[in-house]
Design a protein around this motif. Sequence first.
Motif, PDB file in Angstrom:
ATOM      1  N   PRO A  48      21.057 -13.367  -9.644  1.00 53.09           N
ATOM      2  CA  PRO A  48      20.169 -13.215  -8.480  1.00 53.09           C
ATOM      3  C   PRO A  48      20.590 -12.045  -7.601  1.00 53.09           C
ATOM      4  O   PRO A  48      21.757 -11.883  -7.263  1.00 53.09           O
ATOM      5  CB  PRO A  48      20.340 -14.533  -7.731  1.00 53.09           C
ATOM      6  CG  PRO A  48      20.902 -15.482  -8.729  1.00 53.09           C
ATOM      7  CD  PRO A  48      21.747 -14.653  -9.645  1.00 53.09           C
ATOM      8  N   LEU A  69      18.380 -10.215  -4.443  1.00 50.24           N
ATOM      9  CA  LEU A  69      17.112 -10.148  -3.736  1.00 50.24           C
ATOM     10  C   LEU A  69      16.902  -8.767  -3.143  1.00 50.24           C
ATOM     11  O   LEU A  69      17.720  -8.273  -2.368  1.00 50.24           O
ATOM     12  CB  LEU A  69      17.080 -11.211  -2.631  1.00 50.24           C
ATOM     13  CG  LEU A  69      15.797 -11.320  -1.818  1.00 50.24           C
ATOM     14  CD1 LEU A  69      14.654 -11.809  -2.688  1.00 50.24           C
ATOM     15  CD2 LEU A  69      16.002 -12.261  -0.639  1.00 50.24           C
ATOM     16  N   THR A 128      21.504 -13.877  -3.880  1.00 51.07           N
ATOM     17  CA  THR A 128      20.414 -14.460  -3.094  1.00 51.07           C
ATOM     18  C   THR A 128      19.130 -14.432  -3.912  1.00 51.07           C
ATOM     19  O   THR A 128      18.796 -13.422  -4.523  1.00 51.07           O
ATOM     20  CB  THR A 128      20.196 -13.685  -1.789  1.00 51.07           C
ATOM     21  OG1 THR A 128      21.409 -13.659  -1.034  1.00 51.07           O
ATOM     22  CG2 THR A 128      19.096 -14.331  -0.950  1.00 51.07           C
ATOM     23  N   ALA A 129      18.413 -15.563  -3.926  1.00 46.75           N
ATOM     24  CA  ALA A 129      17.118 -15.647  -4.595  1.00 46.75           C
ATOM     25  C   ALA A 129      16.083 -16.136  -3.588  1.00 46.75           C
ATOM     26  O   ALA A 129      16.419 -16.799  -2.601  1.00 46.75           O
ATOM     27  CB  ALA A 129      17.176 -16.590  -5.792  1.00 46.75           C
ATOM     28  N   ARG A 130      14.831 -15.802  -3.855  1.00 46.77           N
ATOM     29  CA  ARG A 130      13.737 -16.294  -3.021  1.00 46.77           C
ATOM     30  C   ARG A 130      12.478 -16.348  -3.864  1.00 46.77           C
ATOM     31  O   ARG A 130      12.124 -15.384  -4.527  1.00 46.77           O
ATOM     32  CB  ARG A 130      13.505 -15.384  -1.823  1.00 46.77           C
ATOM     33  CG  ARG A 130      12.429 -15.890  -0.861  1.00 46.77           C
ATOM     34  CD  ARG A 130      12.265 -14.956   0.320  1.00 46.77           C
ATOM     35  NE  ARG A 130      11.353 -15.501   1.323  1.00 46.77           N
ATOM     36  CZ  ARG A 130      11.049 -14.887   2.463  1.00 46.77           C
ATOM     37  NH1 ARG A 130      11.596 -13.717   2.761  1.00 46.77           N
ATOM     38  NH2 ARG A 130      10.206 -15.452   3.316  1.00 46.77           N
ATOM     39  N   TRP A 131      11.788 -17.493  -3.839  1.00 44.55           N
ATOM     40  CA  TRP A 131      10.563 -17.679  -4.621  1.00 44.55           C
ATOM     41  C   TRP A 131       9.418 -17.962  -3.663  1.00 44.55           C
ATOM     42  O   TRP A 131       9.505 -18.829  -2.797  1.00 44.55           O
ATOM     43  CB  TRP A 131      10.729 -18.831  -5.611  1.00 44.55           C
ATOM     44  CG  TRP A 131      11.953 -18.729  -6.467  1.00 44.55           C
ATOM     45  CD1 TRP A 131      12.975 -19.631  -6.549  1.00 44.55           C
ATOM     46  CD2 TRP A 131      12.288 -17.665  -7.352  1.00 44.55           C
ATOM     47  NE1 TRP A 131      13.926 -19.200  -7.430  1.00 44.55           N
ATOM     48  CE2 TRP A 131      13.528 -17.992  -7.947  1.00 44.55           C
ATOM     49  CE3 TRP A 131      11.671 -16.458  -7.708  1.00 44.55           C
ATOM     50  CZ2 TRP A 131      14.165 -17.170  -8.869  1.00 44.55           C
ATOM     51  CZ3 TRP A 131      12.300 -15.634  -8.634  1.00 44.55           C
ATOM     52  CH2 TRP A 131      13.520 -15.994  -9.203  1.00 44.55           C
ATOM     53  N   THR A 190      11.679 -22.616 -13.666  1.00 49.87           N
ATOM     54  CA  THR A 190      12.770 -21.759 -13.212  1.00 49.87           C
ATOM     55  C   THR A 190      13.826 -22.580 -12.496  1.00 49.87           C
ATOM     56  O   THR A 190      13.521 -23.460 -11.687  1.00 49.87           O
ATOM     57  CB  THR A 190      12.248 -20.664 -12.270  1.00 49.87           C
ATOM     58  OG1 THR A 190      11.479 -19.724 -13.022  1.00 49.87           O
ATOM     59  CG2 THR A 190      13.391 -19.909 -11.602  1.00 49.87           C
ATOM     60  N   ALA A 223      23.543 -18.053  -4.620  1.00 41.89           N
ATOM     61  CA  ALA A 223      22.908 -18.264  -5.922  1.00 41.89           C
ATOM     62  C   ALA A 223      23.745 -17.593  -7.018  1.00 41.89           C
ATOM     63  O   ALA A 223      24.193 -16.451  -6.866  1.00 41.89           O
ATOM     64  CB  ALA A 223      21.501 -17.686  -5.916  1.00 41.89           C
ATOM     65  N   ASN A 264      19.646 -17.137 -12.123  1.00 43.88           N
ATOM     66  CA  ASN A 264      18.245 -17.533 -12.267  1.00 43.88           C
ATOM     67  C   ASN A 264      17.924 -17.631 -13.758  1.00 43.88           C
ATOM     68  O   ASN A 264      18.213 -16.696 -14.516  1.00 43.88           O
ATOM     69  CB  ASN A 264      17.304 -16.501 -11.643  1.00 43.88           C
ATOM     70  CG  ASN A 264      17.434 -16.419 -10.137  1.00 43.88           C
ATOM     71  OD1 ASN A 264      17.705 -17.403  -9.470  1.00 43.88           O
ATOM     72  ND2 ASN A 264      17.231 -15.229  -9.595  1.00 43.88           N
ATOM     73  N   TRP A 289       7.639 -15.425 -11.227  1.00 39.49           N
ATOM     74  CA  TRP A 289       8.773 -15.523 -12.149  1.00 39.49           C
ATOM     75  C   TRP A 289       8.725 -14.569 -13.336  1.00 39.49           C
ATOM     76  O   TRP A 289       9.698 -14.475 -14.082  1.00 39.49           O
ATOM     77  CB  TRP A 289       8.894 -16.961 -12.649  1.00 39.49           C
ATOM     78  CG  TRP A 289       9.295 -17.911 -11.571  1.00 39.49           C
ATOM     79  CD1 TRP A 289      10.302 -17.743 -10.662  1.00 39.49           C
ATOM     80  CD2 TRP A 289       8.700 -19.177 -11.265  1.00 39.49           C
ATOM     81  NE1 TRP A 289      10.367 -18.824  -9.819  1.00 39.49           N
ATOM     82  CE2 TRP A 289       9.395 -19.727 -10.164  1.00 39.49           C
ATOM     83  CE3 TRP A 289       7.656 -19.916 -11.825  1.00 39.49           C
ATOM     84  CZ2 TRP A 289       9.087 -20.950  -9.616  1.00 39.49           C
ATOM     85  CZ3 TRP A 289       7.340 -21.140 -11.282  1.00 39.49           C
ATOM     86  CH2 TRP A 289       8.049 -21.657 -10.187  1.00 39.49           C
ATOM     87  N   THR A 322      17.432 -22.023 -10.256  1.00 39.07           N
ATOM     88  CA  THR A 322      18.416 -21.192  -9.581  1.00 39.07           C
ATOM     89  C   THR A 322      19.654 -22.036  -9.352  1.00 39.07           C
ATOM     90  O   THR A 322      19.639 -22.976  -8.544  1.00 39.07           O
ATOM     91  CB  THR A 322      17.879 -20.662  -8.235  1.00 39.07           C
ATOM     92  OG1 THR A 322      16.721 -19.855  -8.461  1.00 39.07           O
ATOM     93  CG2 THR A 322      18.933 -19.838  -7.520  1.00 39.07           C
ATOM     94  N   ASN A 374      15.211 -17.810   1.704  1.00 34.59           N
ATOM     95  CA  ASN A 374      16.371 -17.268   0.981  1.00 34.59           C
ATOM     96  C   ASN A 374      17.265 -18.387   0.463  1.00 34.59           C
ATOM     97  O   ASN A 374      17.714 -19.246   1.234  1.00 34.59           O
ATOM     98  CB  ASN A 374      17.176 -16.340   1.886  1.00 34.59           C
ATOM     99  CG  ASN A 374      16.480 -15.013   2.113  1.00 34.59           C
ATOM    100  OD1 ASN A 374      15.456 -14.727   1.519  1.00 34.59           O
ATOM    101  ND2 ASN A 374      17.046 -14.202   3.000  1.00 34.59           N
TER     102      ASN A 374
END
Length: 409
Positions: free
Chosen positions: A211, A213, A224-227, A275, A249, A252, A146, A277, A245
């Motif tokens: 977001p 990605l 799109t977010a990805r953690w 965090t 989103a 963030n 993050w 999203t 994915n």
Amino acid sequence: MLPIRRTLPLALLAALAAPAAQAEVPIDVIGGSEITFEGLLQADANWFNSDFANLNGDPQDGRDADFEMRRAELVLKGKGPGNFEWVVGYDAKADKWLDTNVKYKIGGNGNHYLQFGQFKQPNSLEELSSTKNNDFVAKSMITNTWGIARRVGIGYGYGDANWGVNAAYFDRELKHGLAAGQGYGVRGTWAPINEAGKILHLGLSYVSYKPELSTLGGANLDDTARWRARPGADLAAARLVDTGNLVDADRNTTTGLEAFWVGGPVKLQGEYMRTRTSRGAGRPDFTGSGAYVTAVWNITGETWGYKAGVPTTPLPNEPATGMWQLGLRYDTIDLDDGNLDTSGATPVVTGVLGGQMDTWTVGANMYWRSNFKFALNYVKVDSSRYISAQKRIVEDNPSIVEFRAQFYW
């Protein structure tokens, strides 16, 4: 031509035989700007005792270890003309730009400035600290997951030796296909105790961004977010926790709390990040969190300094024998924000089950003379994650030994 992972160790061995270099090698004065040259070379080795997932980067080579050049950073800096400072940095290993910006010191005060270009954003104490002085071979999981690192933007800072406020508006990295997404961040720090050998630092940060990605193909996926996180080892091929994915989103946001305390040769440091999203199209929002706590002891008696809201690492008191450190870190991250129903014949997942991971790291560092550092870490991992292909929660508890050789000037 030898592969790059072999040439770096040879270069490091050659450097060991050379006279000790000076930090910030002076180049020239051009147009009223005092130009200096800096560099950082790091070579890493990881030995994996894998459990469920194979952590080796190349499963076909039959080895349980990876060796790689980690960084090859080359940096030009300039002071002047007047109240201007500038920097141009490039990492030849990662093929990307580092700090590349211009700073104007308002009133000639280094704690009051405007900054334009690519620079580290105002969040994460560990990310803002110097890479060459990391307490452990790998940064904490929350920092790698993050922490907003370098982005192109405009920044403003104001404060003095004991407190500071920094704000920035940012977009993507200079190189296309890397981190992207417009946003802003702010960080405030305060050192109620700041004297030789005795420091107490407190900080609060907040970042919010769109977001986007990045992908291996050089493009970016909007909305799109990805953690996900590796198990405390930069060369590990597998991420043991992973949300997958998060599509649709909208935003963030990460809130960070940080603190460190120095008492003579001992430093205690910790951070917490949370965090969120936010998502549209009727999809549930995702919230993840994590923290780390570290303790480092300078066996040889050196202490830390304080500058711009981060700790500074000294040179050895005795260059010939070096500065020796022992460290311990507890690191945790939670990417579960959902439920698992196993009452039926087929498990049903509601929300996101990215997994949970805890690591303990024991480490030793040696800073030798003015330009060398050697680090040895042992990492024990305890993780769990629901894997749909297995239709169950999988426990994965590997261990890793890490070594780093570093040359910097």
